[in-house]
Write an enzyme that holds these catalytic residues in place. Structure first.
Site, PDB file in Angstrom:
ATOM      1  N   GLY A 113       1.040  -1.281  -0.107  1.00  0.00           N
ATOM      2  CA  GLY A 113       0.038  -0.142  -0.007  1.00  0.00           C
ATOM      3  C   GLY A 113       0.841   1.361  -0.104  1.00  0.00           C
ATOM      4  O   GLY A 113       0.403   2.390  -0.687  1.00  0.00           O
TER       5      GLY A 113
ATOM      6  N   ASP B  56      10.615  -6.604  -3.443  1.00  0.00           N
ATOM      7  CA  ASP B  56       9.542  -7.196  -2.614  1.00  0.00           C
ATOM      8  C   ASP B  56       9.474  -8.638  -3.433  1.00  0.00           C
ATOM      9  O   ASP B  56       9.447  -8.792  -4.609  1.00  0.00           O
ATOM     10  CB  ASP B  56       8.081  -6.546  -3.108  1.00  0.00           C
ATOM     11  CG  ASP B  56       7.201  -6.884  -1.995  1.00  0.00           C
ATOM     12  OD1 ASP B  56       6.906  -8.195  -1.691  1.00  0.00           O
ATOM     13  OD2 ASP B  56       6.460  -5.990  -1.684  1.00  0.00           O
TER      14      ASP B  56
ATOM     15  N   ASN C 276      -5.244  -7.498  -2.120  1.00  0.00           N
ATOM     16  CA  ASN C 276      -4.250  -6.485  -2.084  1.00  0.00           C
ATOM     17  C   ASN C 276      -4.641  -5.168  -2.858  1.00  0.00           C
ATOM     18  O   ASN C 276      -4.241  -4.098  -2.718  1.00  0.00           O
ATOM     19  CB  ASN C 276      -2.962  -6.940  -2.604  1.00  0.00           C
ATOM     20  CG  ASN C 276      -1.994  -7.723  -1.990  1.00  0.00           C
ATOM     21  OD1 ASN C 276      -1.320  -8.554  -2.776  1.00  0.00           O
ATOM     22  ND2 ASN C 276      -2.154  -7.796  -0.655  1.00  0.00           N
ATOM     23  N   LEU C 277      -5.423  -5.565  -4.033  1.00  0.00           N
ATOM     24  CA  LEU C 277      -6.020  -4.605  -4.972  1.00  0.00           C
ATOM     25  C   LEU C 277      -6.573  -3.323  -4.364  1.00  0.00           C
ATOM     26  O   LEU C 277      -6.422  -2.445  -5.266  1.00  0.00           O
ATOM     27  CB  LEU C 277      -6.787  -5.219  -6.009  1.00  0.00           C
ATOM     28  CG  LEU C 277      -6.157  -6.324  -6.724  1.00  0.00           C
ATOM     29  CD1 LEU C 277      -7.102  -7.268  -7.725  1.00  0.00           C
ATOM     30  CD2 LEU C 277      -4.925  -6.284  -7.574  1.00  0.00           C
TER      31      LEU C 277
ATOM     32  N   ARG D  69      -5.738  -1.201  -2.113  1.00  0.00           N
ATOM     33  CA  ARG D  69      -4.920  -0.384  -1.833  1.00  0.00           C
ATOM     34  C   ARG D  69      -3.563  -0.199  -2.610  1.00  0.00           C
ATOM     35  O   ARG D  69      -2.687   0.691  -2.637  1.00  0.00           O
ATOM     36  CB  ARG D  69      -4.577  -0.399  -0.322  1.00  0.00           C
ATOM     37  CG  ARG D  69      -3.712  -1.730  -0.137  1.00  0.00           C
ATOM     38  CD  ARG D  69      -3.708  -1.626   1.627  1.00  0.00           C
ATOM     39  NE  ARG D  69      -2.739  -2.795   1.961  1.00  0.00           N
ATOM     40  CZ  ARG D  69      -3.047  -4.003   1.871  1.00  0.00           C
ATOM     41  NH1 ARG D  69      -4.044  -4.779   1.324  1.00  0.00           N
ATOM     42  NH2 ARG D  69      -2.206  -4.799   2.324  1.00  0.00           N
TER      43      ARG D  69
ATOM     44  N   LYS E 217       5.140  -9.104  -7.521  1.00  0.00           N
ATOM     45  CA  LYS E 217       4.742  -7.647  -7.460  1.00  0.00           C
ATOM     46  C   LYS E 217       5.858  -6.948  -8.051  1.00  0.00           C
ATOM     47  O   LYS E 217       5.898  -5.809  -8.673  1.00  0.00           O
ATOM     48  CB  LYS E 217       4.581  -7.384  -5.968  1.00  0.00           C
ATOM     49  CG  LYS E 217       3.461  -7.820  -5.204  1.00  0.00           C
ATOM     50  CD  LYS E 217       3.301  -7.232  -3.640  1.00  0.00           C
ATOM     51  CE  LYS E 217       2.095  -7.504  -3.075  1.00  0.00           C
ATOM     52  NZ  LYS E 217       2.220  -7.171  -1.625  1.00  0.00           N
TER      53      LYS E 217
ATOM     54  N   ASP F  30       5.874  -4.299   5.844  1.00  0.00           N
ATOM     55  CA  ASP F  30       5.080  -4.402   6.722  1.00  0.00           C
ATOM     56  C   ASP F  30       5.556  -5.292   7.896  1.00  0.00           C
ATOM     57  O   ASP F  30       4.835  -5.920   8.514  1.00  0.00           O
ATOM     58  CB  ASP F  30       3.568  -4.903   6.147  1.00  0.00           C
ATOM     59  CG  ASP F  30       3.931  -6.557   5.377  1.00  0.00           C
ATOM     60  OD1 ASP F  30       4.877  -6.668   5.414  1.00  0.00           O
ATOM     61  OD2 ASP F  30       3.003  -6.821   4.726  1.00  0.00           O
TER      62      ASP F  30
ATOM     63  N   CYS G 286      -1.922  -5.603   8.893  1.00  0.00           N
ATOM     64  CA  CYS G 286      -2.899  -5.315   7.809  1.00  0.00           C
ATOM     65  C   CYS G 286      -4.126  -6.325   7.878  1.00  0.00           C
ATOM     66  O   CYS G 286      -5.256  -6.191   7.700  1.00  0.00           O
ATOM     67  CB  CYS G 286      -2.646  -4.631   6.684  1.00  0.00           C
ATOM     68  SG  CYS G 286      -1.692  -3.240   6.748  1.00  0.00           S
TER      69      CYS G 286
END
Lengths: 358, 86
Positions: A37, A58, A66-67, A69, A82, A126, A184
Site C-alpha cells: 500500500g 519485494d 491487495n488490490l 490499496r 509484485k 510491513d 493489516c
C-alpha cells in the site's frame, strides 16, 4: 535533461526545486523496500518526478485482497510477482528512469548489495524485522531512512538518521524487531490512508534529494484519517540517544561499538562454564545451536524473558549476521548483565558442519 | 502555610492498537502534581493490563519523554506504539 524540460516544468517552477534540484533528482538513487500500500504510490510519484534510479524490492506475489490499496496492480496481475508487475507499469510511466526489479525480500543475505549504492531508503515494508534491517543498513551506509507505517485509519511517517540524527531503533527500542502488533491482514486497512502516508514519504524523498533537508528529520508525524487529526512527536532531543551512548560505553568495545568475537575466541570463551551463549534468533531459524551453555530468547522477547538468564553468567548474544545480537548486547548491558561481545553465525561458519556445540 | 501543589488534569492519548486496548482514543485524568511519567504508566497498566505488555513510547506535549520526567504542567501524554502495516 533538456529534452525532459516540459515533463518536469511544473515542479521545476518551484524555487525549492528549480533546474538544479531537478538535476539532483535525476542523479538520485532510491531503494524502495516493500511494494504494498505504501510502496506502490511512493514508486509512482518518484518515477513520475524523474528520479534517476529506483530499486524496487519485494518477494511477494499480487493477491486479490491487495488490490483495494496497492494501486499499481490490477485484476489480471493476481499471482504475479509484485516487483515484476510494478517495474513494467513504472517503465511505461516514465521510460527515462532506471528501474531495477528485485523479486526477493529485503533480508540479511541481500541487504548490503541492495543498500550500499543508494542515496536514501524508503521503508514501505510491513514487517518489523525488515524495518530494523533497514535501520541497520542506513547506519552502515549513513543513509536517511524514510519511514512510513500504517495501522487501520492511522499512519506514521518520519525521516530517521539524517546527518547523524536518531534512528528507528533508537526511538522504539531494539525489541521492536519482533514486537507483537497485528498486521493489516488481521486488523484491516483503508486504501487512501496508505496513499496519504506514501505521498508524504515520496514528498520527503524528493525534498531530500533536491535539497538535502527534511522537516520530518527528528519528528514522528502521525495522522488519523478517521478523525482528521494530526500529531507530531519530536524525538531527536529525547533521552534515548543518551541512554544508548551510555550503554555503548558500558559494553566492552574495540573502539567502534560492541566487540564481535571470532569463532576461535568464542570457542575459548565457551570452555568457561560461566559463559552463556544467548541465541536471539527466532525459533524457526536453522540451524539451531544445541548445548548446555546455550539459551534461546528471540530479541523481541528479551524484555519479558531476560529474567531466565542467570545474573552470574557472562553473556554472548548470537544471531545470523550479528545485527540482532548487537542490539541484544546493548539491551542486556543496560539491564545490568555482563556482556563479553557478540557472535555472528555467518561471519565464520564454526557450526557449518555440525549444528552442535558439543 | 505549607506549600502544597494541587492535582493537575491532563489528557492521555492512546494511538494505534493502544486505542483498541483502552477502548478509547483519549481520556482526561487528574493526577498528583508530583507524579512522574512512570507513575502515570503504572496507573494506565493497572487499568488496562494489556498496555503494560505493549511496546510504545511516551511523549509529553509533543516531545519524547522518559519515565523519570515529571508531569507537572503537562497537558497531554501520548502513548505511541510503532505501526507495522505497509
Amino acid at each position: 535533461m533538456m529534452n525532459d524540460f516540459m515533463r518536469y516544468r511544473r515542479q521545476m517552477l518551484l524555487p525549492e526545486i528549480g533546474w538544479e534540484g531537478q538535476e539532483r533528482l535525476a542523479r538520485g538513487r532510491v531503494l524502495v523496500v516493500g511494494l504494498g500500500g505504501l510502496g506502490c504510490p511512493v514508486a509512482q510519484y518518484l518515477v513520475a518526478a524523474g528520479v534517476g534510479m529506483l530499486r524496487l524490492v519485494d518477494g511477494d506475489v499480487v493477491q486479490e485482497e491487495n488490490l483495494h490499496r496497492q494501486i499499481l496492480f490490477g485484476a489480471g496481475d493476481i499471482g504475479k510477482s509484485k516487483a515484476a508487475v510494478a517495474c513494467t507499469r513504472l517503465r511505461w510511466l516514465n521510460p527515462k528512469v532506471v528501474i531495477e526489479e528485485v523479486d526477493a525480500y529485503f533480508d540479511e543475505a541481500n541487504f548490503e548489495a541492495l543498500a550500499r549504492d543508494v542515496d536514501v531508503i524508503v521503508d514501505c515494508t510491513d514487517r518489523f524485522d525488515a524495518r530494523v534491517l533497514i535501520d541497520h543498513a542506513c547506519r552502515l551506509y549513513d543513509l536517511p531512512h524514510v519511514y512510513g507505517a500504517l495501522y487501520r485509519w492511522q499512519g506514521q511517517c518520519s525521516v530517521f538518521g539524517l546527518r547523524g540524527g536518531a534512528r528507528y531503533v533508537d526511538v522504539f527500542g531494539p525489541q521492536v524487531c519482533s514486537a507483537e502488533v497485528p498486521t493489516c491482514a488481521e486488523t484491516g486497512i483503508i486504501g487512501p490512508l496508505a496513499g496519504l502516508v506514501a505521498a508524504v514519504q515520496a514528498g520527503e524523498v524528493l525534498r531530500l534529494l533536491a535539497t538535502g533537508n527534511s522537516p520530518l528529520a527528528g519528528v514522528l508525524w502521525i495522522y488519523d484519517l478517521w478523525r482528521h487529526r494530526t500529531s507530531q512527536i519530536r524525538y531527536d532531543k529525547g533521552p534515548t540517544d543518551d541512554n544508548i551512548s551510555q550503554v555503548a560505553k558500558s559494553i566492552q568495545t574495540d573502539g567502534e561499538g560492541v566487540r564481535q568475537l571470532t569463532g576461535h575466541r568464542l570457542k575459548e570463551l565457551l570452555r568457561d562454564e560461566g559463559v552463556l551463549l544467548l541465541d536471539v534468533r527466532r525459533a524457526d531459524e536453522v540451524p539451531r545451536i544445541e548445548g548446555s551453555g546455550v539459551l534461546t530468547i528471540p530479541l523481541g522477547e528479551l524484555p519479558h524473558k531476560h529474567r531466565f538468564i542467570p545474573k552470574d553468567k557472562k553473556i554472548v548474544p548470537v544471531c545470523r549476521k550479528g545485527i540482532r545480537a548487537v542490539w541484544a548486547a546493548r539491551w542486556l548491558a543496560e539491564a545490568g548483565y555482563e556482556v563479553l561481545g557478540y557472535y555472528a553465525l555467518e561471519s565464520e561458519n564454526v557450526w557449518s558442519d555440525e549444528a552442535s556445540m558439543d | 502555610m505549607s506549600e502544597r501543589r494541587v492535582d493537575r488534569e491532563l489528557v492521555i492519548r492512546y494511538w494505534g492498537m493502544l486505542e483498541d486496548i483502552a477502548g478509547k482514543d483519549a481520556e482526561a485524568v487528574t493526577v498528583p502534581a508530583q507524579w512522574k511519567v512512570r507513575d502515570l504508566l503504572d496507573w494506565v497498566g493497572s487499568r488496562y493490563p494489556a498496555i503494560s505488555d505493549a511496546l510504545y513510547r511516551v511523549a509529553i506535549d509533543g516531545d519524547i519523554a522518559s519515565e523519570d520526567d515529571v508531569l507537572d504542567g503537562v497537558r497531554e501524554v501520548a502513548l505511541m506504539p510503532p505501526f507495522s502495516g505497509g
